[in-house]
Scaffold this motif. Sequence first.
Motif, PDB file in Angstrom:
ATOM      1  N   TRP A   1      39.638  33.491  39.335  1.00  0.00           N
ATOM      2  CA  TRP A   1      39.351  32.545  40.419  1.00  0.00           C
ATOM      3  C   TRP A   1      40.416  31.456  40.526  1.00  0.00           C
ATOM      4  O   TRP A   1      41.057  31.120  39.536  1.00  0.00           O
ATOM      5  N   THR A   2      40.542  30.902  41.731  1.00  0.00           N
ATOM      6  CA  THR A   2      41.244  29.627  41.910  1.00  0.00           C
ATOM      7  C   THR A   2      40.216  28.754  42.634  1.00  0.00           C
ATOM      8  O   THR A   2      39.287  29.307  43.256  1.00  0.00           O
ATOM      9  N   PRO A   3      40.378  27.425  42.607  1.00  0.00           N
ATOM     10  CA  PRO A   3      39.385  26.587  43.308  1.00  0.00           C
ATOM     11  C   PRO A   3      39.223  26.991  44.769  1.00  0.00           C
ATOM     12  O   PRO A   3      38.111  27.071  45.282  1.00  0.00           O
ATOM     13  N   SER A   4      40.350  27.315  45.456  1.00  0.00           N
ATOM     14  CA  SER A   4      40.185  27.613  46.882  1.00  0.00           C
ATOM     15  C   SER A   4      39.522  28.979  47.073  1.00  0.00           C
ATOM     16  O   SER A   4      38.761  29.187  48.018  1.00  0.00           O
ATOM     17  N   ARG A   5      39.784  29.900  46.181  1.00  0.00           N
ATOM     18  CA  ARG A   5      39.117  31.197  46.320  1.00  0.00           C
ATOM     19  C   ARG A   5      37.598  31.047  46.110  1.00  0.00           C
ATOM     20  O   ARG A   5      36.812  31.709  46.768  1.00  0.00           O
ATOM     21  N   ILE A   6      37.214  30.177  45.221  1.00  0.00           N
ATOM     22  CA  ILE A   6      35.769  29.960  45.035  1.00  0.00           C
ATOM     23  C   ILE A   6      35.176  29.364  46.311  1.00  0.00           C
ATOM     24  O   ILE A   6      34.107  29.775  46.770  1.00  0.00           O
ATOM     25  N   ARG A   7      35.904  28.407  46.912  1.00  0.00           N
ATOM     26  CA  ARG A   7      35.395  27.802  48.152  1.00  0.00           C
ATOM     27  C   ARG A   7      35.240  28.840  49.249  1.00  0.00           C
ATOM     28  O   ARG A   7      34.264  28.853  49.989  1.00  0.00           O
ATOM     29  N   ARG A   8      36.195  29.749  49.364  1.00  0.00           N
ATOM     30  CA  ARG A   8      36.168  30.730  50.469  1.00  0.00           C
ATOM     31  C   ARG A   8      35.229  31.904  50.192  1.00  0.00           C
ATOM     32  O   ARG A   8      34.675  32.490  51.114  1.00  0.00           O
ATOM     33  N   ASN A   9      35.080  32.258  48.924  1.00  0.00           N
ATOM     34  CA  ASN A   9      34.429  33.541  48.620  1.00  0.00           C
ATOM     35  C   ASN A   9      33.059  33.458  47.959  1.00  0.00           C
ATOM     36  O   ASN A   9      32.549  34.459  47.455  1.00  0.00           O
ATOM     37  N   THR A  10      32.489  32.263  47.921  1.00  0.00           N
ATOM     38  CA  THR A  10      31.137  32.165  47.370  1.00  0.00           C
ATOM     39  C   THR A  10      30.268  31.317  48.296  1.00  0.00           C
ATOM     40  O   THR A  10      30.765  30.402  48.946  1.00  0.00           O
ATOM     41  N   VAL A  11      29.008  31.672  48.365  1.00  0.00           N
ATOM     42  CA  VAL A  11      28.050  30.912  49.184  1.00  0.00           C
ATOM     43  C   VAL A  11      26.787  30.712  48.362  1.00  0.00           C
ATOM     44  O   VAL A  11      26.311  31.639  47.711  1.00  0.00           O
ATOM     45  N   ARG A  12      26.276  29.497  48.387  1.00  0.00           N
ATOM     46  CA  ARG A  12      25.007  29.261  47.688  1.00  0.00           C
ATOM     47  C   ARG A  12      24.035  28.573  48.641  1.00  0.00           C
ATOM     48  O   ARG A  12      24.464  27.849  49.556  1.00  0.00           O
ATOM     49  N   ALA A  13      22.774  28.777  48.423  1.00  0.00           N
ATOM     50  CA  ALA A  13      21.780  28.187  49.326  1.00  0.00           C
ATOM     51  C   ALA A  13      20.427  28.081  48.631  1.00  0.00           C
ATOM     52  O   ALA A  13      20.204  28.686  47.582  1.00  0.00           O
TER      53      ALA A  13
ATOM     54  N   PRO B   1      33.525  29.785  36.041  1.00  0.00           N
ATOM     55  CA  PRO B   1      34.281  28.937  36.975  1.00  0.00           C
ATOM     56  C   PRO B   1      33.526  28.691  38.281  1.00  0.00           C
ATOM     57  O   PRO B   1      33.625  27.617  38.866  1.00  0.00           O
ATOM     58  N   VAL B   2      32.740  29.684  38.717  1.00  0.00           N
ATOM     59  CA  VAL B   2      31.981  29.514  39.959  1.00  0.00           C
ATOM     60  C   VAL B   2      30.897  28.454  39.734  1.00  0.00           C
ATOM     61  O   VAL B   2      30.721  27.525  40.544  1.00  0.00           O
ATOM     62  N   LEU B   3      30.198  28.556  38.614  1.00  0.00           N
ATOM     63  CA  LEU B   3      29.132  27.587  38.337  1.00  0.00           C
ATOM     64  C   LEU B   3      29.714  26.176  38.181  1.00  0.00           C
ATOM     65  O   LEU B   3      29.127  25.204  38.656  1.00  0.00           O
TER      66      LEU B   3
ATOM     67  N   LYS C   1      28.989  22.968  40.689  1.00  0.00           N
ATOM     68  CA  LYS C   1      28.466  21.703  40.168  1.00  0.00           C
ATOM     69  C   LYS C   1      29.368  20.531  40.584  1.00  0.00           C
ATOM     70  O   LYS C   1      28.880  19.478  40.948  1.00  0.00           O
ATOM     71  N   ASN C   2      30.671  20.759  40.552  1.00  0.00           N
ATOM     72  CA  ASN C   2      31.578  19.619  40.683  1.00  0.00           C
ATOM     73  C   ASN C   2      32.339  19.510  42.001  1.00  0.00           C
ATOM     74  O   ASN C   2      32.815  18.431  42.337  1.00  0.00           O
ATOM     75  N   ASP C   3      32.522  20.605  42.717  1.00  0.00           N
ATOM     76  CA  ASP C   3      33.361  20.569  43.912  1.00  0.00           C
ATOM     77  C   ASP C   3      32.523  20.110  45.117  1.00  0.00           C
ATOM     78  O   ASP C   3      31.661  20.843  45.610  1.00  0.00           O
TER      79      ASP C   3
END
Length: 488
Positions: A280-292, A447-449, A453-455
């Motif tokens: 992962w990179t921070p931007s890849r996590i932003r683009r490729n994960t969704v939580r709800a 890294p996703v978790l 939590k932080n981003d």
Amino acid sequence: NKIDDQILVIFGASGDLTARKLIPALYHLCKGEYLPKNFIVLGASRTDMTDEEFRNRVITESKFFKDEHKSDKACMEDFASKLFYQDLGGDYNSSYEPVKQRLLELSKEHDIPENYIFYLSTPPSIYINIANNLSAVGLTDQSNGWKRLVVEKPFGYDLKSAKKLNKGLLKCFNEHQIYRIDHYLGKETVQNLLVTRFSNSIFEPLWNKNYISHVEITNAESEGVGSRGGYYDGSGAFRDMFQNHLMQIVSLVAMEPPYAIEANAIREEKLKVLKCLKGWTPSRIRRNTVRAQYAANDGMKGYKEEDGVPEKSKTETYAAIKFYFENWRWEKVPFFVRTAKRMPAKVTEVIVHFKPSPKNLFDGKQENNKLIIRIQPNEGIMLNFGMKLPGQGFSVENVDMDFNYSDLSEDDVPEAYERLLLDVMQGDATLYALGAEVEEAWAFVDPVLEAWKNDKDIELHQYKAGTWGPKAADKLLGKFDWRDPTED
Ligand code: BG6
């Protein structure tokens, strides 16, 4: 297979899992005459109970047994006579000398060698204590019989705690004695992934980046968190389902052929493919994960209104993720996985989407081929392909070739725990996870978790209870769509 005579010790025997899953599974094994000739279950926990009270609790008074209890009295009596109970003196930390003495007595009385399985159905925070206590009184010694340890999920809370747990257990047991349960591996259809892939010559040649456009996995539950809000809020969908059950399914879909259907061969291949996951990179996590999180709808409570859930909870009940493997087979093939509570249906399915044919020769839009592997319910496999519509011209209609697992045998599909318990009794660890596998899964999930939590840029979306999740998850798929599993 002949199974050694043995004693199964269940720590946490007064808990929910014992009554709900373990005892019914053992009863079915007993009824099916799978248990060894001399076999005993010794329940152990902090509750003060006699053998008789334990039997009543897990059989006579158990809501999981009402019908069976009446329908086959002789069998039930035989089974009950195998159940014993040892009180741990109010504390999992006091000496296990009484447990040891009781085991020696039972072994002698019932002519059973000191073959013991220790099944930990307790809070994970005390797994290491229990292992240490067993070792302190010599209950890990294998000179007069083998010893095996079964641990329930969650195996750690993150990579660090999983490593600590592995290290702690490995001080008392060897890796080959440790059986890490993932009940999804006990499901027939999950095991069938191996057979589908590796016993058919028609699928495997296509099972790669040349023919597959993407892989989609949906794991949906219609229930909310119910009475488990307290536990669930400290976990969330990604830890609760993805790190373990879904990563196991993903590895079986993506792994290379094993050299044999045998514990080490299969587990090594699963481990190898997990090592190929793209980091992962921070931007890849932003683009490729969704939580709800689910919100109140149609008479159903919102997640934050559930018992045991804090009003300001930020825990996700929905997680969707896009990721890649970096290896020869899967280069640039996206995998999409979603898991959630309070969806329109309870269903788990894997969909392998094939690439389009090289040229569209016929009228109308042609859909790509799909192989749909239904893990649960209506277990089976469906192959979707184009056929000519009868009549003039060349119009194409997509049709399904449908196989239902229930057509294969009259027998009921055994419960996951039956298979898993029988396997550990036989010393077969094929369907149990290696320590390294679990750590590799955490290394991917951590890294996703952390970012969730932080981003501050990663939103916690809402979806109405009883719907298919937030719009953001549709965007994640880009030009593709999630399949609606209720559409057929
Ligand atoms: C458990 C999770 O491991 O699996 C639960 O903790 C979830 O939250 C359950 O409901 C789902 O299992 P199954 O077999 O019903 O799909």
